[in-house]
Design a protein around this motif. Structure first.
Motif, PDB file in Angstrom:
ATOM      1  N   GLU A   1       0.839  -1.202   0.000  1.00  0.00           N
ATOM      2  CA  GLU A   1       0.000   0.000   0.000  1.00  0.00           C
ATOM      3  C   GLU A   1       0.874   1.252   0.000  1.00  0.00           C
ATOM      4  O   GLU A   1       0.636   2.182  -0.761  1.00  0.00           O
ATOM      5  N   ARG A   2       1.878   1.250   0.856  1.00  0.00           N
ATOM      6  CA  ARG A   2       2.775   2.404   0.947  1.00  0.00           C
ATOM      7  C   ARG A   2       3.604   2.574  -0.317  1.00  0.00           C
ATOM      8  O   ARG A   2       3.928   3.691  -0.700  1.00  0.00           O
ATOM      9  N   THR A   3       3.935   1.473  -0.962  1.00  0.00           N
ATOM     10  CA  THR A   3       4.736   1.508  -2.179  1.00  0.00           C
ATOM     11  C   THR A   3       3.946   2.060  -3.368  1.00  0.00           C
ATOM     12  O   THR A   3       4.513   2.707  -4.243  1.00  0.00           O
ATOM     13  N   LEU A   4       2.640   1.799  -3.378  1.00  0.00           N
ATOM     14  CA  LEU A   4       1.807   2.165  -4.534  1.00  0.00           C
ATOM     15  C   LEU A   4       1.003   3.449  -4.346  1.00  0.00           C
ATOM     16  O   LEU A   4       0.369   3.917  -5.284  1.00  0.00           O
TER      17      LEU A   4
ATOM     18  N   ASP B   1       1.522   6.669  -4.165  1.00  0.00           N
ATOM     19  CA  ASP B   1       1.675   7.843  -5.029  1.00  0.00           C
ATOM     20  C   ASP B   1       1.235   7.571  -6.466  1.00  0.00           C
ATOM     21  O   ASP B   1       1.066   8.507  -7.248  1.00  0.00           O
ATOM     22  N   LEU B   2       1.027   6.291  -6.812  1.00  0.00           N
ATOM     23  CA  LEU B   2       0.456   5.965  -8.122  1.00  0.00           C
ATOM     24  C   LEU B   2      -1.070   5.988  -8.062  1.00  0.00           C
ATOM     25  O   LEU B   2      -1.735   5.822  -9.082  1.00  0.00           O
ATOM     26  N   GLY B   3      -1.622   6.177  -6.862  1.00  0.00           N
ATOM     27  CA  GLY B   3      -3.072   6.207  -6.696  1.00  0.00           C
ATOM     28  C   GLY B   3      -3.706   4.832  -6.784  1.00  0.00           C
ATOM     29  O   GLY B   3      -4.887   4.712  -7.111  1.00  0.00           O
ATOM     30  N   VAL B   4      -2.939   3.787  -6.461  1.00  0.00           N
ATOM     31  CA  VAL B   4      -3.423   2.412  -6.575  1.00  0.00           C
ATOM     32  C   VAL B   4      -3.360   1.750  -5.200  1.00  0.00           C
ATOM     33  O   VAL B   4      -2.341   1.831  -4.516  1.00  0.00           O
ATOM     34  N   THR B   5      -4.460   1.104  -4.827  1.00  0.00           N
ATOM     35  CA  THR B   5      -4.485   0.343  -3.579  1.00  0.00           C
ATOM     36  C   THR B   5      -4.051  -1.093  -3.854  1.00  0.00           C
ATOM     37  O   THR B   5      -4.022  -1.529  -5.017  1.00  0.00           O
ATOM     38  N   SER B   6      -3.772  -1.823  -2.806  1.00  0.00           N
ATOM     39  CA  SER B   6      -3.391  -3.223  -2.950  1.00  0.00           C
ATOM     40  C   SER B   6      -4.487  -4.052  -3.636  1.00  0.00           C
ATOM     41  O   SER B   6      -4.192  -4.825  -4.549  1.00  0.00           O
ATOM     42  N   PRO B   7      -5.756  -3.901  -3.241  1.00  0.00           N
ATOM     43  CA  PRO B   7      -6.803  -4.634  -3.957  1.00  0.00           C
ATOM     44  C   PRO B   7      -6.931  -4.220  -5.433  1.00  0.00           C
ATOM     45  O   PRO B   7      -7.173  -5.066  -6.297  1.00  0.00           O
TER      46      PRO B   7
ATOM     47  N   GLY C   1       6.626  -2.967 -11.344  1.00  0.00           N
ATOM     48  CA  GLY C   1       8.041  -2.655 -11.118  1.00  0.00           C
ATOM     49  C   GLY C   1       8.348  -2.433  -9.655  1.00  0.00           C
ATOM     50  O   GLY C   1       9.371  -2.888  -9.131  1.00  0.00           O
ATOM     51  N   ARG C   2       7.459  -1.747  -8.952  1.00  0.00           N
ATOM     52  CA  ARG C   2       7.652  -1.488  -7.525  1.00  0.00           C
ATOM     53  C   ARG C   2       7.437  -2.747  -6.694  1.00  0.00           C
ATOM     54  O   ARG C   2       8.159  -3.003  -5.733  1.00  0.00           O
TER      55      ARG C   2
ATOM     56  N   LEU D   1       9.709  -5.243  -3.897  1.00  0.00           N
ATOM     57  CA  LEU D   1       9.236  -5.790  -2.625  1.00  0.00           C
ATOM     58  C   LEU D   1       9.418  -7.306  -2.604  1.00  0.00           C
ATOM     59  O   LEU D   1       9.857  -7.877  -1.606  1.00  0.00           O
ATOM     60  N   GLU D   2       9.098  -7.975  -3.706  1.00  0.00           N
ATOM     61  CA  GLU D   2       9.251  -9.426  -3.768  1.00  0.00           C
ATOM     62  C   GLU D   2      10.719  -9.834  -3.673  1.00  0.00           C
ATOM     63  O   GLU D   2      11.034 -10.856  -3.060  1.00  0.00           O
ATOM     64  N   LYS D   3      11.598  -9.036  -4.243  1.00  0.00           N
ATOM     65  CA  LYS D   3      13.032  -9.319  -4.100  1.00  0.00           C
ATOM     66  C   LYS D   3      13.436  -9.241  -2.635  1.00  0.00           C
ATOM     67  O   LYS D   3      14.222 -10.055  -2.154  1.00  0.00           O
TER      68      LYS D   3
END
Length: 175
Positions: free
Chosen positions: A56-59, A61-67, A139-140, A144-146
């Motif tokens: 959630e914190r990573t996305l 600023d792109l205006g996208v939630t985890s769901p 990409g973001r 996180l997965e890495k």
């Protein structure tokens, strides 16, 4: 005039509080039952919650939630899904997916087409804007997965992936 002793003037809740033990400190992730000795189901849920919050914190600023990212990811992988299919694949309620789909459609990230045979079924696909958005998010999330896989060699990571997928496959028909 006689003064009451300090214990007499305190209210009953205050008197009880004074006698009680100090509150126990809540263990941090990785400690106590939140650590290696914890219940496996709880540890999976704890890890999921941590990953979701970080995502959630990573996305944000792109205006996208985890769901929303989950919906975009599934539509990217499987274009033409119905809302019901998206709900099943993302572990979200149909009502939640309905709201997400309306918002993504309003923002121009997805478009609806009618099923060629079953006209009442709405199929959803990404638009060029949706493709760009899911790539930026992906990409973001790859970073996180890495981080999640750091410290694992390829064999250990493959084993964990197999184990997690196996749990889902094994328990699905019991739900």
């Amino acid at each position: 005039m006689m003064r009451k002793s300090a214990g007499i003037t305190k209210s009953k809740p205050e008197q009880r509080a004074a006698k009680e033990e100090p509150a126990m400190r809540v263990p941090a992730p990785g400690e106590g039952k939140r650590g290696e000795n914890g219940y496996l189901g709880y540890l999976l849920r704890q890890a999921h919650a941590a990953v979701r919050l970080k995502m959630e914190r990573t996305l944000v600023d792109l205006g996208v939630t985890s769901p929303q990212f989950a919906v975009l990811t599934m539509l990217n992988a499987y274009p033409g899904l119905s809302g019901a299919d998206v709900a099943r694949l993302t572990f979200l309620t149909p009502q939640t997916v309905g709201v997400i789909i309306r918002n993504l459609e309003r923002d121009g990230a997805i478009v609806m087409t009618r099923h060629p045979i079953h006209g009442r079924i709405q199929q959803w696909t990404l638009t060029p804007r949706g493709n760009t958005l899911v790539k930026a998010c992906r990409g973001r999330v790859i970073e996180l997965e890495k981080r999640l896989a750091s410290g694992l060699d390829a064999k250990a990571e493959a084993s964990i992936r197999r184990w997690l997928a196996g749990i889902a496959a094994d328990l699905q028909d019991e739900a």
